[in-house]
Enzyme design. Structure first.
Site, PDB file in Angstrom:
ATOM      1  N   GLN A  65       0.824  -1.208   0.000  1.00  0.00           N
ATOM      2  CA  GLN A  65       0.000   0.000   0.000  1.00  0.00           C
ATOM      3  C   GLN A  65       0.857   1.255   0.000  1.00  0.00           C
ATOM      4  OE1 GLN A  65      -2.703  -0.080   3.284  1.00  0.00           O
ATOM      5  NE2 GLN A  65      -3.559   1.923   2.855  1.00  0.00           N
ATOM      6  N   SER A  73       6.730   1.205   5.793  1.00  0.00           N
ATOM      7  CA  SER A  73       7.639   0.310   5.062  1.00  0.00           C
ATOM      8  C   SER A  73       7.556   0.516   3.562  1.00  0.00           C
ATOM      9  CB  SER A  73       7.337  -1.149   5.408  1.00  0.00           C
ATOM     10  OG  SER A  73       7.692  -1.406   6.750  1.00  0.00           O
ATOM     11  N   CYS A  74       6.349   0.697   3.052  1.00  0.00           N
ATOM     12  CA  CYS A  74       6.185   0.880   1.608  1.00  0.00           C
ATOM     13  C   CYS A  74       6.823   2.189   1.147  1.00  0.00           C
ATOM     14  CB  CYS A  74       4.709   0.825   1.227  1.00  0.00           C
ATOM     15  SG  CYS A  74       3.970  -0.790   1.549  1.00  0.00           S
ATOM     16  N   THR A  75       6.708   3.227   1.956  1.00  0.00           N
ATOM     17  CA  THR A  75       7.337   4.507   1.625  1.00  0.00           C
ATOM     18  C   THR A  75       8.854   4.366   1.654  1.00  0.00           C
ATOM     19  OG1 THR A  75       5.447   5.743   2.483  1.00  0.00           O
ATOM     20  CG2 THR A  75       7.553   6.926   2.299  1.00  0.00           C
ATOM     21  N   ALA A 117       9.965   2.496  -1.465  1.00  0.00           N
ATOM     22  CA  ALA A 117       9.886   3.336  -2.659  1.00  0.00           C
ATOM     23  C   ALA A 117      11.012   4.369  -2.671  1.00  0.00           C
ATOM     24  CB  ALA A 117       8.523   4.028  -2.726  1.00  0.00           C
TER      25      ALA A 117
END
Length: 154
Positions: A39, A44-46, A49
């Site tokens: 998401q 973590s996803c940020t 990325a």
């Protein structure tokens, strides 16, 4: 069931951030790093990325393009990219067709709660469209650097 090394990467055509479209097979002739994440705009996803984005030019020098894929909408991808100044390409798979084809929609557990979601994974795809390396259940710290090293060796 997630895909293994040595097989052809399932093709897909999906919308991208910025209103475009991307067909995986159109990238043949170059290496592709396809990273799947749950998401946009979560910690973590940020971090993942931002890590891949910081190395974008190094991946390009190694002959690779980095593509992020999640079930988030194009609109959400656009906001995410703008908020963090991301330059990499994000594809939207709201219907989870590619996510399912790659075996990434799995049962997960957090704080004793079971739910379905995307298993954070990365696929290194060679110029012929074959998966040559798979990282499953990725831990973000140092991951982009590991993928870059493998991409350089390919």
């Amino acid at each position: 069931m997630a895909l293994n090394e040595g097989i052809a990467a399932p093709d897909f055509t999906l919308p991208t951030d910025g209103g475009g479209s991307l067909t995986l097979s159109s990238l043949r002739g170059g290496k592709v790093v396809l990273y799947a994440y749950p998401q946009d705009d979560t910690q973590s996803c940020t971090n993942e990325a931002l890590s891949f984005d910081a190395l974008r030019e190094d991946f390009a020098a190694a002959g690779a393009i980095v593509i992020g894929i999640s079930p988030d909408s194009v609109k959400r991808h656009d906001k995410f990219k703008q908020k963090y100044g991301l330059r990499l390409t994000l594809v939207s798979d709201e219907e989870r067709k590619a996510i399912d084809a790659y075996g990434l929609w799995v049962e997960k557990q957090m704080y004793g709660r079971h739910y379905m979601g995307v298993e954070r994974s990365t696929f290194l795809i060679d110029a012929a469209g074959k998966i040559v390396r798979v990282w499953a259940k990725v831990r973000v710290k140092g991951h982009a650097e590991d993928v870059l090293a493998a991409t350089r060796e390919l």
